[in-house]
Enzyme design. Structure first.
Site, PDB file in Angstrom:
ATOM      1  CG  MET A 276       6.308   3.249   1.032  1.00 10.07           C
ATOM      2  SD  MET A 276       5.879   2.025   2.297  1.00 10.07           S
ATOM      3  CE  MET A 276       4.627   1.064   1.414  1.00 10.07           C
ATOM      4  CB  SER A 277       3.184   7.872  -3.552  1.00 11.57           C
ATOM      5  OG  SER A 277       2.863   6.748  -4.364  1.00 11.57           O
ATOM      6  N   GLY A 278       1.535   5.680  -1.603  1.00 13.83           N
ATOM      7  CA  GLY A 278       0.217   5.053  -1.515  1.00 13.83           C
ATOM      8  C   GLY A 278      -0.169   4.364  -2.797  1.00 13.83           C
ATOM      9  N   GLY A 279       0.655   4.523  -3.821  1.00 19.58           N
ATOM     10  CA  GLY A 279       0.398   3.890  -5.105  1.00 19.58           C
ATOM     11  C   GLY A 279       1.027   2.518  -5.200  1.00 19.58           C
ATOM     12  CB  VAL A 280       0.411  -0.233  -7.608  1.00 22.84           C
ATOM     13  CG1 VAL A 280       0.715   0.428  -8.959  1.00 22.84           C
ATOM     14  CG2 VAL A 280       0.710  -1.725  -7.661  1.00 22.84           C
ATOM     15  CG  ASP A 281       4.393   2.382 -10.011  1.00 20.21           C
ATOM     16  OD1 ASP A 281       4.112   1.245 -10.444  1.00 20.21           O
ATOM     17  OD2 ASP A 281       4.145   3.428 -10.612  1.00 20.21           O
ATOM     18  CB  SER A 282       6.045   3.677  -3.702  1.00 19.69           C
ATOM     19  OG  SER A 282       4.683   3.908  -3.390  1.00 19.69           O
TER      20      SER A 282
ATOM     21  CG  MET B 296       8.044  12.631   1.574  1.00 15.70           C
ATOM     22  SD  MET B 296       9.197  13.329   0.364  1.00 15.70           S
ATOM     23  CE  MET B 296       8.434  12.782  -1.154  1.00 15.70           C
TER      24      MET B 296
ATOM     25  CB  CYS C 174       8.499  17.228  -6.430  1.00 17.37           C
ATOM     26  SG  CYS C 174       7.940  16.251  -5.010  1.00 17.37           S
TER      27      CYS C 174
ATOM     28  CB  CYS D 220       0.548  15.790  -6.388  1.00 18.92           C
ATOM     29  SG  CYS D 220       1.824  16.910  -5.767  1.00 18.92           S
TER      30      CYS D 220
END
Length: 355
Positions: A7-13, A32, A101, A197
């Site tokens: 979970m990156s904090g974005g909507v997709d994940s 991460m 990455c 990033c």
């Protein structure tokens, strides 16, 4: 079944996590931590590791009733992604850090962490699909052509594909945002990140200086015959196909057509000088190990933001190939990836080392 959601904090994940919950998986969220924000010189909400992003991921995890962990992978990220980024630019190549990455962090470090946690699947918000075939697992383009991310995932192995889920592969981005809005996710309308990033302001040269601790020597701009046209500000600041930022007035538009690293020269030419039909590719990962054809036709793309084009592939050994396009392609660039397709199926990919 238990799944570890990156979970990156974005909507997709976030939507990927929701969809896995709805499929009945016991889900564990994780973010991460890949670098310290002070290391990149900027702290804002448009990178994948800012404090805001971690809090957004935790907010969605709480809403879904999932535990959430933050894993510190800074040392491995520096070693495998940032150091490679520096080395490529210093040797006249143009890297794609997202590929490194995904290879080293998501499907290596995170994969091992999932095993420790007893998870059966790793889940990310990439727009790609996985399919089982007669010979193994296949990686396919996402159905939303504008969001397809198969180009950056060509390094995946059979084992990784067997233990990964990409819930967004058959969805459009608009559908994903709608799902997030319907579930009142805090990040439903959060903008997508636009830059690498760890270079959130897009200033690659400043980032290189900051990470390497080095200054880069000016040198000569030369034309294709060797005539000096002016002075450049350091060879790391230029990439094949570049026109902007050269600072040279000339009788016709000039583009970077090659980089002479030993001579510290940036070679300029016309736009037509950038076109070529051939590429030499190394470190190729072939996803279907049973496919041992020495020569074959397929399609390939040599940049993320392009459509794949028809070509002929001649294998020189197990991990090296010569690619011949049926029509000239612009700015085939060392350091970028060549990714091979059979329709929607990703055959594999590797790093371009020359034309």
């Amino acid at each position: 079944m238990k799944a570890l959601i990156a979970m990156s904090g974005g909507v997709d994940s976030s939507v990927a996590a929701l969809l896995m919950k709805e499929k009945g998986y016991e889900c564990v969220g994780c973010t991460m931590k890949l670098y310290a924000n002070e290391d990149i010189g900027v702290c804002n909400s448009h990178t994948c590791c800012s404090l805001d992003d971690v809090e957004d991921a935790k907010s969605v995890a709480r809403r879904l009733g999932m535990p959430h962990h933050t894993f510190n992978f800074q040392d491995k990220f520096r070693e495998t992604v940032i150091d490679n980024f520096i080395d490529c630019y210093e040797h006249g190549k143009t890297p794609n850090p997202c590929i490194e990455c995904n290879k080293h962090m998501k499907f290596d470090e995170l994969y091992r962490r999932a095993q420790v946690l007893g998870c059966d699947k790793i889940v990310t918000g990439h727009y790609v699909r996985i399919r089982k075939s007669d010979t193994g697992w296949q990686l396919l383009k996402g159905l939303d052509a504008t969001k397809d991310q198969s180009y950056v995932l060509y390094n995946m192995t059979q084992e990784e594909l067997a233990n990964t889920e990409f819930p967004l592969g058959e969805l459009a981005k608009s559908e994903v945002r709608k799902i997030a809005e319907e579930h009142d996710f805090i990040n439903a309308n959060k903008p997508d990140s636009q830059d690498i990033c760890f270079v959130p302001d897009g200033d690659y040269v400043s980032a290189l200086k900051r990470f390497s601790g080095r200054e880069y020597e000016p040198g000569d701009f030369v034309d294709m015959s060797g005539k000096v046209l002016g002075k450049h500000k350091g060879i790391v600041g230029y990439t094949i196909g570049q026109r902007k930022g050269l600072g040279i007035a000339y009788e016709y538009p000039l583009y970077v057509v090659a980089l002479d690293v030993p001579g510290n020269k940036v070679i300029l030419g016309k736009n037509e000088d950038l076109f070529s039909t051939e590429a030499l590719v190394e470190n190729i990962n072939w996803i279907d190990q049973a496919d041992d054809r020495e020569e074959f036709d397929c399609s390939a793309k040599v940049r993320y933001r392009m459509s794949d084009k028809p070509c002929h592939v001649t294998r020189l050994d197990k991990t090296t190939a010569k690619v011949t396009f049926y029509e000239p392609q612009r700015a085939i660039t060392p350091g970028q990836a060549a990714v091979f397709y059979d329709g929607d199926v990703v055959l594999g990919g590797g790093t371009i080392i020359g034309r």
